[in-house]
Design a protein around this motif. Structure first.
Motif, short mmCIF file in Angstrom:
data_model
loop_
_atom_site.label_atom_id
_atom_site.label_comp_id
_atom_site.label_asym_id
_atom_site.label_seq_id
_atom_site.Cartn_x
_atom_site.Cartn_y
_atom_site.Cartn_z
N MET A 163 -0.33 21.15 33.72
CA MET A 163 -0.45 20.90 32.28
C MET A 163 -1.65 20.00 32.00
O MET A 163 -1.84 18.97 32.66
N ALA A 164 -2.50 20.41 31.08
CA ALA A 164 -3.71 19.65 30.77
C ALA A 164 -3.35 18.31 30.14
O ALA A 164 -2.37 18.21 29.39
N PRO A 165 -4.11 17.27 30.47
CA PRO A 165 -3.84 15.95 29.87
C PRO A 165 -4.03 15.97 28.36
O PRO A 165 -4.89 16.68 27.84
N ALA A 166 -3.22 15.17 27.67
CA ALA A 166 -3.30 15.12 26.21
C ALA A 166 -4.55 14.39 25.77
O ALA A 166 -4.98 13.41 26.39
N LEU A 167 -5.15 14.88 24.71
CA LEU A 167 -6.34 14.25 24.16
C LEU A 167 -5.95 13.23 23.09
O LEU A 167 -4.87 13.31 22.50
N CYS A 168 -6.85 12.29 22.86
CA CYS A 168 -6.63 11.26 21.84
C CYS A 168 -6.44 11.91 20.48
O CYS A 168 -7.19 12.82 20.10
#
Length: 429
Positions: free
Chosen positions: A1-6
């Motif tokens: 799962m891709a890291p969450a962006l700000c």
């Protein structure tokens, strides 16, 4: 799962979940948002004026350290035109205050601010260690609170400063509201919700720039800014009534993160219902900021069950409570919906007669006495009573002082001499 962006910049990886609303932010955006909210609180309530000399109540803890850092940053960024000074109170608690004062001294160098330290022994002839030794741990926070408030004002007066800012945060304000509500002290509740205590005519006024900042976010700010602060709790505070209110607030926050600001908002609403004649506080002047604009985010975000922070037992209890409320609602009778006939009699079999208020006669002509700020006839400190609370407490302490030798600066002196020193300090004002 891709890291969450700000959630704000949409570029950097989110490293922080805001306790206030569970918004995911990167380090830079969190710091910017935190500082922007404090700036909004300051400007929307007109806390400062250009050229003001401001004393920062510095204890070395996270709140006062963050307050000093933020005020220095905002003062330079937005050109407030403030002259900032650190003011510390030495209560005389070995193993706690002596260590934290070393942190304050380092902060004074780091922030390039003058530092003034005022001690209980200097002002009152007593240290908190001696007070606790005399009266025990139960109720000692009452003594410390009264002495500390007066010591801050006296220290500011020594510096020729008329405005003191303290690091009270949203958690502290919510705890104070609950404490006064549980004690039934609405006048004090109304005064405690105000972001400013006193006005331009007061000798010293106090304000809380961090009033809407969560304690957890203050810790996060201090951590990511790598601030130098002292994190040990006072060794006498676990016995305080505030500890019970703090536990209740933390439990509410686990279920509903916005509960802290909800309590603050409720306290402000109740404060507006308390007559100014009782509180001596102008609501329109002290409550300029609405919480919806002060925090900058939707208060409804991060409610029950967000991010799985609640256990299944808590949710089951809430489901059960909601079901019981719905069942009870079906058994209620809406009296206002019952129709009347031409003679004014109800068609149903329920007959109700309004009972006369027994206390009505007592309420008629009752005059509310407005508190008038004067000076204590013993020490000259500002007080609404003939004798201020500090002098009353000192009178009881001095009567019960044991005949013991006290070491000061490496020399022993008798308790009677120390008592005389305390009285002279009070008389000097």
């Amino acid at each position: 799962m891709a890291p969450a962006l700000c959630a704000i910049c949409k570029v950097s990886r989110a490293l922080i979940i805001r306790p206030k609303n569970h918004q995911k932010l990167c380090k830079a955006c969190f710091i910017a948002v935190f500082e922007a909210e404090i700036h909004h609180t300051i400007t929307s309530t007109s806390l400062f004026s250009p050229g003001d000399r401001i004393a920062i109540g510095a204890s070395g803890g996270k709140d006062s350290t963050v307050l000093a850092s933020v005020l220095k940053t905002l003062n330079e960024r937005y050109n407030y035109g403030l002259d900032l000074v650190l003011l510390s109170i030495d209560e005389g608690i070995k193993g706690y205050r002596d260590d934290s004062l070393e942190t304050v001294k380092r902060n004074a160098v780091q922030y390039d601010m003058p530092l003034k330290i005022v001690g209980y022994a200097e002002l009152y002839g007593w240290t908190m260690d001696q007070v606790v030794e005399t009266i025990g741990k139960k109720g000692n926070c009452t003594y410390c609170g009264v002495f500390r408030r007066q010591a801050l004002d006296r220290g500011a007066k020594m510096l020729g400063i008329k405005h003191v800012v303290t690091g009270h945060n949203a958690d502290d304000v919510a705890e104070t509201i609950l404490m006064n509500l549980l004690r039934g002290d609405l006048p004090r509740l109304a005064r405690s919700t105000s972001i400013v205590t006193g006005d331009e005519t007061s000798e010293v006024r106090r304000s809380k720039p961090l009033k809407y900042a969560y304690e957890k976010e203050i810790v996060l700010y201090a951590h990511h800014k790598k601030l130098d602060y002292f994190s040990t709790e006072c060794i006498y505070s676990p016995e305080a009534f505030r500890g019970s209110a703090r536990s209740l607030i933390k439990n509410l926050e686990r279920v509903r993160p916005s509960a802290i600001l909800d309590v603050v908002r409720s306290g402000e609403d109740m404060a507006r219902l308390v007559p100014e004649e009782v509180t001596g506080v102008s609501h329109c002047k002290s409550q300029k900021t609405s919480l919806s604009s002060a925090d900058g985010e939707d208060q409804g975000a991060g409610g029950c069950g967000t991010n799985g922070r609640n256990s299944g037992g808590e949710m089951a209890e809430m489901e059960k409570k909601l079901q019981q409320d719905e069942e009870a609602a079906g058994r209620e009778i809406d009296i206002s919906a019952l129709s009347n006939n031409a003679n004014g009699q109800r068609h149903d079999r329920i007959e109700t007669k309004p009972e006369p208020r027994k206390a009505a006669k007592k309420d008629v002509g009752r005059k509310l006495v407005r508190q008038t700020l004067g000076t204590c006839r013993r020490c000259g400190y500002m007080s609404s009573q003939e004798i201020c609370k500090a002098c009353m407490l000192l009178e009881g302490l001095n009567k019960n002082r044991p005949n013991m030798q006290i070491e000061v600066d490496g020399e022993e002196e008798s308790s009677s001499l120390r008592k005389g020193m305390g009285e002279m300090a009070l008389a000097a004002g």
